[in-house]
Enzyme design. Structure first.
Site, PDB file in Angstrom:
ATOM      1  N   GLU A 220       8.449  -2.823   9.813  1.00 46.62           N
ATOM      2  CA  GLU A 220       7.978  -2.496  11.166  1.00 46.62           C
ATOM      3  C   GLU A 220       8.554  -3.407  12.264  1.00 46.62           C
ATOM      4  O   GLU A 220       7.811  -4.028  13.020  1.00 46.62           O
ATOM      5  CB  GLU A 220       6.448  -2.494  11.185  1.00 46.62           C
ATOM      6  CG  GLU A 220       5.875  -1.505  10.171  1.00 46.62           C
ATOM      7  CD  GLU A 220       4.353  -1.558  10.018  1.00 46.62           C
ATOM      8  OE1 GLU A 220       3.708  -2.327  10.741  1.00 46.62           O
ATOM      9  OE2 GLU A 220       3.840  -0.810   9.178  1.00 46.62           O
ATOM     10  N   ASN A 261      11.850  -0.874   6.750  1.00 51.80           N
ATOM     11  CA  ASN A 261      10.786   0.121   6.611  1.00 51.80           C
ATOM     12  C   ASN A 261       9.991   0.188   7.913  1.00 51.80           C
ATOM     13  O   ASN A 261       9.647  -0.850   8.492  1.00 51.80           O
ATOM     14  CB  ASN A 261       9.874  -0.344   5.450  1.00 51.80           C
ATOM     15  CG  ASN A 261       8.862   0.669   4.995  1.00 51.80           C
ATOM     16  OD1 ASN A 261       9.216   1.838   4.786  1.00 51.80           O
ATOM     17  ND2 ASN A 261       7.624   0.259   4.805  1.00 51.80           N
ATOM     18  N   HIS A 297       3.339   8.021   7.960  1.00 55.75           N
ATOM     19  CA  HIS A 297       1.892   8.107   8.189  1.00 55.75           C
ATOM     20  C   HIS A 297       1.709   9.140   9.301  1.00 55.75           C
ATOM     21  O   HIS A 297       1.960   8.855  10.476  1.00 55.75           O
ATOM     22  CB  HIS A 297       1.324   6.750   8.615  1.00 55.75           C
ATOM     23  CG  HIS A 297       1.329   5.737   7.520  1.00 55.75           C
ATOM     24  ND1 HIS A 297       0.581   5.890   6.368  1.00 55.75           N
ATOM     25  CD2 HIS A 297       1.987   4.563   7.384  1.00 55.75           C
ATOM     26  CE1 HIS A 297       0.776   4.853   5.570  1.00 55.75           C
ATOM     27  NE2 HIS A 297       1.632   4.033   6.163  1.00 55.75           N
ATOM     28  N   GLU A 325       5.422   5.783   2.532  1.00 55.56           N
ATOM     29  CA  GLU A 325       3.960   5.599   2.644  1.00 55.56           C
ATOM     30  C   GLU A 325       3.288   6.895   3.102  1.00 55.56           C
ATOM     31  O   GLU A 325       2.354   6.881   3.900  1.00 55.56           O
ATOM     32  CB  GLU A 325       3.647   4.465   3.629  1.00 55.56           C
ATOM     33  CG  GLU A 325       4.315   3.147   3.286  1.00 55.56           C
ATOM     34  CD  GLU A 325       3.956   1.993   4.213  1.00 55.56           C
ATOM     35  OE1 GLU A 325       2.951   2.099   4.947  1.00 55.56           O
ATOM     36  OE2 GLU A 325       4.681   0.983   4.196  1.00 55.56           O
ATOM     37  N   ASP A 327       1.201   9.887   4.107  1.00 55.28           N
ATOM     38  CA  ASP A 327      -0.129  10.495   4.138  1.00 55.28           C
ATOM     39  C   ASP A 327      -0.217  11.313   5.419  1.00 55.28           C
ATOM     40  O   ASP A 327       0.482  11.043   6.384  1.00 55.28           O
ATOM     41  CB  ASP A 327      -1.282   9.483   3.997  1.00 55.28           C
ATOM     42  CG  ASP A 327      -1.201   8.283   4.920  1.00 55.28           C
ATOM     43  OD1 ASP A 327      -0.627   8.404   6.031  1.00 55.28           O
ATOM     44  OD2 ASP A 327      -1.724   7.218   4.559  1.00 55.28           O
TER      45      ASP A 327
HETATM   46  O1  G3I Z   1      -8.863  -8.563   0.146  1.00 54.60           O
HETATM   47  C1  G3I Z   1      -9.936  -8.501   1.100  1.00 54.60           C
HETATM   48  C2  G3I Z   1     -11.263  -8.581   0.378  1.00 54.60           C
HETATM   49  O2  G3I Z   1     -11.372  -9.827  -0.258  1.00 54.60           O
HETATM   50  C3  G3I Z   1     -12.381  -8.373   1.398  1.00 54.60           C
HETATM   51  O3  G3I Z   1     -13.603  -8.329   0.739  1.00 54.60           O
HETATM   52  C4  G3I Z   1     -12.180  -7.069   2.160  1.00 54.60           C
HETATM   53  C5  G3I Z   1     -13.220  -6.871   3.232  1.00 54.60           C
HETATM   54  O4  G3I Z   1     -12.744  -6.069   4.269  1.00 54.60           O
HETATM   55  O5  G3I Z   1     -10.902  -7.091   2.779  1.00 54.60           O
HETATM   56  C6  G3I Z   1      -9.840  -7.204   1.842  1.00 54.60           C
HETATM   57  O6  G3I Z   1      -8.641  -7.187   2.539  1.00 54.60           O
HETATM   58  C7  G3I Z   1      -8.236  -5.939   3.041  1.00 54.60           C
HETATM   59  C8  G3I Z   1      -6.885  -5.577   2.419  1.00 54.60           C
HETATM   60  O7  G3I Z   1      -6.390  -4.369   2.960  1.00 54.60           O
HETATM   61  C9  G3I Z   1      -6.985  -5.417   0.899  1.00 54.60           C
HETATM   62  O8  G3I Z   1      -7.719  -4.305   0.565  1.00 54.60           O
HETATM   63  C10 G3I Z   1      -8.068  -6.020   4.543  1.00 54.60           C
HETATM   64  O9  G3I Z   1      -9.344  -6.214   5.143  1.00 54.60           O
HETATM   65  C11 G3I Z   1      -7.422  -4.769   5.101  1.00 54.60           C
HETATM   66  O10 G3I Z   1      -7.112  -4.957   6.473  1.00 54.60           O
HETATM   67  C12 G3I Z   1      -6.130  -4.479   4.366  1.00 54.60           C
HETATM   68  O11 G3I Z   1      -5.637  -3.264   4.862  1.00 54.60           O
HETATM   69  C13 G3I Z   1      -4.315  -2.973   4.475  1.00 54.60           C
HETATM   70  C14 G3I Z   1      -3.423  -2.814   5.695  1.00 54.60           C
HETATM   71  O12 G3I Z   1      -2.116  -2.445   5.281  1.00 54.60           O
HETATM   72  C15 G3I Z   1      -3.318  -4.067   6.504  1.00 54.60           C
HETATM   73  O13 G3I Z   1      -2.482  -3.873   7.592  1.00 54.60           O
HETATM   74  C16 G3I Z   1      -4.337  -1.663   3.712  1.00 54.60           C
HETATM   75  O14 G3I Z   1      -5.069  -1.832   2.501  1.00 54.60           O
HETATM   76  C17 G3I Z   1      -2.902  -1.245   3.392  1.00 54.60           C
HETATM   77  O15 G3I Z   1      -2.929   0.046   2.807  1.00 54.60           O
HETATM   78  C18 G3I Z   1      -2.106  -1.184   4.685  1.00 54.60           C
HETATM   79  O16 G3I Z   1      -0.811  -0.797   4.395  1.00 54.60           O
HETATM   80  C19 G3I Z   1       0.082  -0.715   5.495  1.00 54.60           C
HETATM   81  C20 G3I Z   1       1.462  -1.052   4.962  1.00 54.60           C
HETATM   82  O17 G3I Z   1       1.445  -2.299   4.332  1.00 54.60           O
HETATM   83  C21 G3I Z   1       2.505  -1.012   6.071  1.00 54.60           C
HETATM   84  N1  G3I Z   1       2.485   0.251   6.769  1.00 54.60           N
HETATM   85  C22 G3I Z   1       1.163   0.674   7.263  1.00 54.60           C
HETATM   86  C23 G3I Z   1       0.150   0.690   6.135  1.00 54.60           C
HETATM   87  C24 G3I Z   1      -1.197   1.200   6.582  1.00 54.60           C
HETATM   88  O18 G3I Z   1      -1.782   0.360   7.523  1.00 54.60           O
END
Ligand code: G3I
Length: 414
Positions: A220, A261, A297, A325, A327
């Site tokens: 990004e 990406n 996305h 990615e 969806d």
């Molecule tokens: O690991 C912690 C956990 O310990 C805690 O209890 C929980 C409470 O909210 O949070 C957990 O962390 C989360 C993490 O995902 C793991 O699940 C974060 O809050 C959450 O913000 C994070 O979101 C991820 C996001 O990227 C962050 O920007 C999504 O899962 C992930 O699918 C998403 O993926 C991104 C790609 O990397 C790049 N392109 C966009 C895509 C969608 O946003």
């Protein structure tokens, strides 16, 4: 109930006595499965569907349920039914592979997951032949403190993929998000930040050397209007941070395909033009770059339909392209009309890739709607994936399968 699957399973188990045991969550049976059917001690082989049986923790006698009633009673037997015929699933990766592409999914925190239906589909290599760890290889997961590297969770995801005969896509080395504050707010000068970035890449890509098919090296880098996104990397190092990162990744893992990406670059427009100009410039400088990832996305019926021409122009630079990615979300609740539109949209996107020989693969950003990142970020939206929360294939699943089956342009992935 003694059934044919059970008998076959018992025979298979006896035949496999000397085979190497399968680790927990590894595949232990299924249609055409030729690997071991014996699970590690403390786990047993759980029948999921005709395509797939999986080693899960526990013993069958204590954990089997009505839906898994064909599970066996010891930790070293299997219930695979060689005579079973496919029911509702079509095998997306199998279809893609026949056309020279992979079809993959992304996963998050698999080590906490006890949803056997989810795990069975996600780990079914006929459906998904590639796996992208959703979060476990990002900077905040791997180098939370300076020069202290943690790979436990990333290793789990990569090993899980390998145990399920899936390639892993590495994600991601340099990104403005999920970046620890010691990096983003460290106040480092140019030379120091370059060395921090190079050290991160050397360690993380070095750790996974030979284990990942590709790396999303820089994620990004652009704003919507095609200007550079401000980040600590861009602000401190300037645009050359991308070339430096790519060179460091190549040095750390010479065989991984190196990608840039981004999202909203699927169609032609300012942001895609910026990525194109960057790719051209990197190639002209001799910087190692193998592919461009298009996140895709998307929102149902809300995108410009220029994907194929856009992907093709990157391919014409000599690069692989991949949908990384995918969806396609909608405003909830779902309706039959929205699900039908989504199915058509998925088919459009998949066909755009399938028309470009250098479009090597498609990854959806998780398997079923209950695991999608979308509701946590867009609370009124969701239902963006190919399986619903009950792990039932949606109309989009079948439209994707139809598109894959009908593809005429052979891809270059092998
Ligand atoms: O690991 C912690 C956990 O310990 C805690 O209890 C929980 C409470 O909210 O949070 C957990 O962390 C989360 C993490 O995902 C793991 O699940 C974060 O809050 C959450 O913000 C994070 O979101 C991820 C996001 O990227 C962050 O920007 C999504 O899962 C992930 O699918 C998403 O993926 C991104 C790609 O990397 C790049 N392109 C966009 C895509 C969608 O946003």
């Amino acid at each position: 109930m003694l059934n044919r699957g059970l008998v076959l399973g018992a025979v298979a188990a006896i035949a496999a006595q000397s085979a190497q045991a399968v680790a927990v969550y590894g595949q232990c049976g299924g249609l055409n499965w030729t690997g071991s059917t014996v699970c590690d001690a403390g786990s047993y082989c759980l029948y999921s569907n005709p395509y797939y049986s999986q080693c899960v923790p526990g013993t069958a006698s204590t954990t089997a349920t009505a839906t898994t009633s064909s599970a066996t009673t010891t930790s070293t037997t299997t219930t695979t039914s060689a005579s079973a015929t496919p029911t509702s699933l079509r095998g997306l990766h199998a279809l893609a592979k026949a056309k020279g592409r992979y079809f993959g999914t992304a996963t998050d925190q698999l080590w906490t997951n006890t949803d056997t239906a989810y795990l069975a589909i996600t780990g079914n290599s006929s459906e998904f032949g590639a796996n992208t760890p959703g979060n476990q290889q990002k900077w905040d997961a791997t180098e939370k403190s300076r020069n202290v590297f943690t790979y436990t969770n990333g290793d789990y995801e990569v090993a899980w993929a390998e145990n399920h005969s899936q390639i892993a896509r590495g994600h991601t080395l340099v990104w403005h998000s999920q970046l620890p504050s010691w990096v983003s707010s460290g106040g480092f000068d140019n030379a120091t930040l370059i060395s921090i970035m190079e050290n991160h890449i050397a360690n993380v890509a070095g750790h996974y050397k030979g284990q990942v098919y590709s790396w999303d090296v820089v994620n990004e880098p652009f704003n919507e209007d095609g200007t550079w996104r401000t980040s600590v990397f861009y602000n401190t190092i300037g645009p050359s941070y991308v070339a430096i990162a790519l060179r460091a990744a190549r040095a750390a893992d010479p065989t991984a395909k190196l990608y840039l990406n981004d999202y909203n670059t699927d169609w032609t427009g300012s942001k895609s033009d910026a990525m194109y100009a960057l790719a051209q410039s990197l190639i002209a400088q001799g910087v190692p770059l193998d592919g461009i990832g298009f996140q895709a996305h998307l929102i149902v019926n809300s995108f410009s339909r220029t994907f194929q021409a856009n992907y093709q122009r990157f391919a014409d630079l000599g690069l692989d392209v991949a949908i990384t990615e995918l969806d396609i979300r909608m405003t909830l609740p779902t309706t039959d009309a929205l699900l039908a539109s989504q199915a058509e949209n998925y088919k459009y996107v998949v066909n755009a890739c399938l028309a470009v020989s250098r479009c090597v693969g498609i990854t959806v950003w998780d398997t079923s709607d209950d695991y999608s990142w979308i509701p946590s970020v867009f609370p009124t939206q969701g239902a963006a994936l190919l399986f619903d929360a009950n792990k039932k294939p949606k109309p989009a699943y079948y439209s994707v399968a139809d598109a894959l089956a009908a593809a005429t342009v052979k891809g270059t992935w092998s």
